[in-house]
Each structure stands twice: as structure tokens, then as C-alpha cells.
Scaffold this motif. Structure first.
Motif, PDB file in Angstrom:
ATOM      1  N   THR A 189      25.343  24.607  40.172  1.00  0.00           N
ATOM      2  CA  THR A 189      26.353  25.073  41.133  1.00  0.00           C
ATOM      3  C   THR A 189      26.573  26.577  41.055  1.00  0.00           C
ATOM      4  N   THR A 190      26.182  27.183  39.923  1.00  0.00           N
ATOM      5  CA  THR A 190      26.397  28.623  39.766  1.00  0.00           C
ATOM      6  C   THR A 190      25.096  29.395  39.631  1.00  0.00           C
ATOM      7  N   ALA A 191      24.011  28.789  40.122  1.00  0.00           N
ATOM      8  CA  ALA A 191      22.699  29.413  39.959  1.00  0.00           C
ATOM      9  C   ALA A 191      22.626  30.777  40.626  1.00  0.00           C
ATOM     10  N   LYS A 192      23.359  30.937  41.732  1.00  0.00           N
ATOM     11  CA  LYS A 192      23.305  32.191  42.466  1.00  0.00           C
ATOM     12  C   LYS A 192      24.466  33.117  42.104  1.00  0.00           C
ATOM     13  N   ASN A 193      25.315  32.707  41.201  1.00  0.00           N
ATOM     14  CA  ASN A 193      26.458  33.505  40.802  1.00  0.00           C
ATOM     15  C   ASN A 193      26.211  34.160  39.451  1.00  0.00           C
ATOM     16  N   GLU A 194      26.979  35.170  39.178  1.00  0.00           N
ATOM     17  CA  GLU A 194      26.872  35.827  37.884  1.00  0.00           C
ATOM     18  C   GLU A 194      27.498  34.954  36.800  1.00  0.00           C
ATOM     19  N   PRO A 195      26.954  34.980  35.567  1.00  0.00           N
ATOM     20  CA  PRO A 195      27.558  34.198  34.485  1.00  0.00           C
ATOM     21  C   PRO A 195      28.932  34.746  34.125  1.00  0.00           C
ATOM     22  N   ALA A 196      29.801  33.857  33.669  1.00  0.00           N
ATOM     23  CA  ALA A 196      31.167  34.253  33.327  1.00  0.00           C
ATOM     24  C   ALA A 196      31.218  34.761  31.892  1.00  0.00           C
ATOM     25  N   PRO A 197      31.792  35.945  31.651  1.00  0.00           N
ATOM     26  CA  PRO A 197      31.910  36.462  30.276  1.00  0.00           C
ATOM     27  C   PRO A 197      32.960  35.684  29.494  1.00  0.00           C
ATOM     28  N   VAL A 198      32.659  35.387  28.243  1.00  0.00           N
ATOM     29  CA  VAL A 198      33.614  34.715  27.366  1.00  0.00           C
ATOM     30  C   VAL A 198      34.058  35.622  26.225  1.00  0.00           C
ATOM     31  N   MET A 199      33.288  36.672  25.922  1.00  0.00           N
ATOM     32  CA  MET A 199      33.710  37.644  24.918  1.00  0.00           C
ATOM     33  C   MET A 199      33.036  38.978  25.205  1.00  0.00           C
ATOM     34  N   ARG A 200      33.836  40.052  25.233  1.00  0.00           N
ATOM     35  CA  ARG A 200      33.304  41.391  25.430  1.00  0.00           C
ATOM     36  C   ARG A 200      33.918  42.303  24.382  1.00  0.00           C
ATOM     37  N   VAL A 201      33.069  42.949  23.622  1.00  0.00           N
ATOM     38  CA  VAL A 201      33.513  43.833  22.561  1.00  0.00           C
ATOM     39  C   VAL A 201      33.546  45.260  23.103  1.00  0.00           C
ATOM     40  N   GLU A 202      34.668  45.932  22.927  1.00  0.00           N
ATOM     41  CA  GLU A 202      34.808  47.297  23.432  1.00  0.00           C
ATOM     42  C   GLU A 202      34.054  48.280  22.550  1.00  0.00           C
ATOM     43  N   PRO A 203      33.281  49.178  23.145  1.00  0.00           N
ATOM     44  CA  PRO A 203      32.624  50.215  22.336  1.00  0.00           C
ATOM     45  C   PRO A 203      33.647  51.096  21.629  1.00  0.00           C
ATOM     46  N   LYS A 204      33.308  51.512  20.426  1.00  0.00           N
ATOM     47  CA  LYS A 204      34.183  52.435  19.701  1.00  0.00           C
ATOM     48  C   LYS A 204      33.970  53.848  20.247  1.00  0.00           C
ATOM     49  N   TYR A 205      35.049  54.473  20.606  1.00  0.00           N
ATOM     50  CA  TYR A 205      34.947  55.840  21.128  1.00  0.00           C
ATOM     51  C   TYR A 205      34.426  56.735  20.011  1.00  0.00           C
ATOM     52  N   PRO A 206      33.314  57.430  20.233  1.00  0.00           N
ATOM     53  CA  PRO A 206      32.766  58.293  19.173  1.00  0.00           C
ATOM     54  C   PRO A 206      33.798  59.307  18.694  1.00  0.00           C
ATOM     55  N   VAL A 207      33.901  59.456  17.391  1.00  0.00           N
ATOM     56  CA  VAL A 207      34.911  60.335  16.815  1.00  0.00           C
ATOM     57  C   VAL A 207      34.699  61.783  17.248  1.00  0.00           C
ATOM     58  N   GLN A 208      33.437  62.216  17.215  1.00  0.00           N
ATOM     59  CA  GLN A 208      33.149  63.596  17.582  1.00  0.00           C
ATOM     60  C   GLN A 208      33.485  63.848  19.047  1.00  0.00           C
ATOM     61  N   ALA A 209      33.177  62.880  19.920  1.00  0.00           N
ATOM     62  CA  ALA A 209      33.501  63.027  21.337  1.00  0.00           C
ATOM     63  C   ALA A 209      35.009  63.042  21.554  1.00  0.00           C
ATOM     64  N   ALA A 210      35.730  62.228  20.777  1.00  0.00           N
ATOM     65  CA  ALA A 210      37.183  62.201  20.907  1.00  0.00           C
ATOM     66  C   ALA A 210      37.792  63.521  20.447  1.00  0.00           C
ATOM     67  N   GLN A 211      37.250  64.094  19.354  1.00  0.00           N
ATOM     68  CA  GLN A 211      37.768  65.359  18.856  1.00  0.00           C
ATOM     69  C   GLN A 211      37.540  66.492  19.853  1.00  0.00           C
ATOM     70  N   GLN A 212      36.417  66.433  20.558  1.00  0.00           N
ATOM     71  CA  GLN A 212      36.100  67.465  21.538  1.00  0.00           C
ATOM     72  C   GLN A 212      36.587  67.101  22.943  1.00  0.00           C
TER      73      GLN A 212
END
Length: 403
Positions: A299-322
């Protein structure tokens, strides 16, 4: 990996529990050879769930999902899924160390043993034999170069008839491929080390292996040979196992010896009908349990799969400092079981700044199993010091609700 093991945990526990409960009846009514053969149902059932049952796959998705990554989660170290993964890996590592240690001890024992020619004492063997002063009872070892280890008092402790029967016992293990079966059993036990039923099943499986080997060796033996064999078992029993060997075969400790002697008086043939019926039942059960997933995927062959868990990327420390902001566009594949793989960066701004943390996070994402593979799923991760837009979904670090 953890999600797949958890999906397999229930069917594995059911088939193992069934075999353990029925084991006394199987030994009494059908014999040890049939009881031992039925342990093949465990890997067979797992194959029914692991092997893909759907050959077709979904077409490539052209819809790009957009998520935003904020600075608020820059210090997030582990998700719940990562914690369980590390705990499982620690158990696997300890198990592997125990197996490796036992194999090293066995290698040292074989290196110190002396070769013996059985033809000189009128015994027949297809495998080389070694005499070892560390060996309590005869056993066979080696997957590619099999050898039979005998205690130094082997020719003094046993009569010529007992000696030949013992050698035939070890050769039977080798000819049936019991060492390879033990390797498979150890691999399954290592994967499911957290399930106590698997430890009970492994012990029962190894015991049934010895009982089945006894039954095969004495299938056409006379009464005198059975008596001689029983006396050899008693002479070779151990109050407690001297060492644990996962792949090699031992005669058994004193606790198991009573049942082995009783089983010698209750020799049964091999019931092919029972084995075929059991295999058919497992295959039917496996296919039946797969039906809900197949129906959902249809029934969902043409639909996108449903996410059940998504882990957020850690904001790089150096990028956050700058105070650097940007975005990453990535593609990845989703397996029929919902596991993400083959993550690759399509575009990133600034280049390579957020690539590593994005790939690390996306590889941990989990989707609902659809029974179909999804290729080239497209996602865009917006990295910003503050929230960009309330209409853009924020990546969660805990399992999210299905869309």
C-alpha cells in the motif's frame, strides 16, 4: 543492527522456547538424532526474516526533506540507540575474547601434543591423532585441519573395543560437520548474548549433539559393544568441565553423563517425516509473519518510508565558535528493514564544514520497514545558530512519531 536484532528477538525466542519445552518428549519418543536435527530450525527461521522476500524495489524518490539543525544540541553525545549499540558491542567483544582465549589455549595444547600412529595398535582413523597430557577426554578440533586429541593414558584406560568406539565417535562428529555447526551456533549466541534463552538453547544443543553422535555410533552395535561404550563414558566423565571450548566437542561432564547412559538404552532411528514437517511449519510461520509487512509495503510502495528515529547532527564546535552557518544536501539508501546506508554528500555550503557530522548522524537514522529498498533518498540539513523557520521541522535526537 540493534533494530534488526530486536525484530528477530521474538521469533527466535519462540522457536527456542518451543524446542526446549519439547526436548524431553523428543528424546524419549523420537530419539536423540531427531532432536539434534531439529535445532536447524533456529537458523532457518532467522533466514526467513533476514533474507529479502521482495525482489522489486521502489523507484527513486525525487522529494527532498528539509530539516534544521540548531546550536542547542551541540553538546548531545549519544542517542538512546547509540547507547544500546555500545552495550551490545561490549558484550560481543567480551564474548569474542572468551572464544579467542579458548582457541589459544587449544592451540598451545596441540602444539605440545605428540603424534600417534593408530595403525600400530590396529585402530582405524581418517584423521591424525595426538596424545596430550592436558586432555581429560578424547575430542576433535580444527575446522580446516581436523585432529583428534587423546589423553596420554588412552591405551591403558580403555580396551581395544572401547578405543575403536571412541575414535568412531570423534570421526562421526567430523563427518557430520558438527564443528561447523558449532561455529554457527557460537555466532548466533554472540549476536544474541543478551537473551538467556539462547544460552540455555546452546547448552541443550551441544548436549543433543553428543547424544545424537552416541546413537549413530551404536546404531548397529551389539549389546556387548553398548556396555563397553557405557563404561568408557563413565571412565571419561568430568565432575566439572576443565575448560570451555565453543567449537570442539567434549564427552561431557558428570551431570550430563547420566542422561547419556540412559539414552543408550533408548536408541531411536531418525524421523525424516518429523524433520520435514517441522521445517515446513517454520517456513509457513515465517511467511505468515511476513504478511503484515508485505501488505503494508504494497500500500505504500509509491510513498516515502516513514522515519521512526532521526539523530540530530552535532554542531561542529569550531563552526559554532566562528558562528558559521550553512547547509548539507545528502542522498542515502534505505533497506527493506529501514536501515540507512550509502550516505553521500551531494552539496555542502560551506564545503566540507558540516559533511562529517551529517554523515555520522544520517547513518543512525531508522525508517519503518517496508519490505522494499528505497534508493537515493534526498535530504537537506540546515545548520543555523538560531532556529530558521518554525515551518521547517527540527531534527529530533529521540524517536519521532511516524508521519
Amino acid at each position: 543492527m540493534i533494530s534488526l536484532l530486536l525484530e528477530l528477538l521474538l521469533p527466535l525466542s519462540l522457536v527456542v522456547l518451543t524446542l526446549l519445552v519439547l526436548r524431553p518428549y523428543l528424546l524419549t519418543r523420537l530419539g536423540a538424532r531427531t532432536s539434534y536435527a531439529l535445532w536447524c530450525l533456529v537458523p532457518l527461521l532467522l533466514l526467513c526474516f533476514v533474507l529479502p522476500l521482495q525482489l522489486s524495489s521502489n523507484s527513486t524518490s525525487a522529494v527532498m526533506q528539509v530539516y534544521q539543525v540548531g546550536l542547542q544540541q551541540a553538546e548531545q553525545q549519544f542517542s538512546t540507540g547509540s547507547l544500546w549499540l555500545w552495550l551490545w558491542l561490549c558484550g560481543v567483544l567480551l564474548f569474542s575474547i572468551a572464544v579467542l582465549r579458548s582457541q589459544l589455549q587449544l592451540h598451545k595444547e596441540k602444539a605440545a601434543a605428540k603424534s600417534v600412529d593408530l595403525k600400530s595398535v590396529q585402530l582405524e582413523s581418517d584423521l591424525p591423532c595426538l596424545l596430550s597430557h592436558k586432555t581429560q577426554g578424547p575430542y576433535i578440533s580444527g575446522l580446516f585441519k581436523a585432529e583428534i586429541l587423546l589423553p596420554t593414558d588412552f591405551f591403558q584406560r580403555f580396551s581395544p573395543t572401547q578405543q575403536q568406539l571412541i575414535i568412531q565417535h570423534e570421526l562421526t562428529h567430523w563427518r557430520r560437520g558438527d564443528l561447523l555447526c558449532n561455529l554457527l551456533a557460537l555466532a548466533l549466541l554472540m549476536l544474541f548474548w543478551f537473551n538467556p534463552l539462547c544460552w540455555l538453547a546452546y547448552r541443550a544443543y551441544r548436549h543433543d549433539q553428543e547424544l545424537a553422535c552416541d546413537a549413530l555410533v551404536l546404531a548397529n552395535a551389539c549389546k556387548a559393544d553398548k556396555i563397553a561404550y557405557g563404561k568408557a563414558l563413565l571412565s571419561n566423565s568430568e565432575p566439572t568441565p576443565v575448560s570451555w571450548q565453543g567449537i570442539t566437542t567434549h564427552y561431557g561432564d558428570l551431570k550430563q553423563m547420566k542422561q547419556r547412559l540412559q539414552q543408550l538404552q533408548n536408541q531411536q532411528g531418525f524421523s525424516k517425516t518429523t524433520l520435514v514437517a517441522a521445517v515446513a511449519a517454520v517456513l509457513v510461520a515465517g511467511l505468515w509473519l511476513q504478511q503484515p509487512a508485505q501488505a503494508a509495503s504494497a500500500t505504500t510502495a509509491k510513498n516515502e518510508p516513514a522515519p521512526v528515529m532521526r539523530v540530530e547532527p552535532k554542531y561542529p564546535v569550531q563552526a559554532a565558535q566562528q558562528q558559521i552557518e550553512g547547509y548539507v544536501q545528502a542522498k542515502f539508501d534505505i533497506s527493506a528493514e529501514g536501515k540507512v546506508s550509502n550516505v553521500r554528500i551531494v552539496r555542502s555550503v560551506p564545503q566540507a564544514t558540516f559533511d562529517k557530522v551529517s554523515i555520522t548522524a544520517l547513518e543512525q537514522w531508522q525508517y519503518a520497514a517496508t519490505g522494499h529498498e528505497h534508493k537515493d533518498m534526498l535530504v537537506r540539513l540546515e545548520f543555523a545558530m538560531d532556529l530558521l523557520d518554525a515551518n521547517i521541522e527540527r531534527v529530533g535526537v529521540i524517536p519521532t512519531a511516524k508521519h
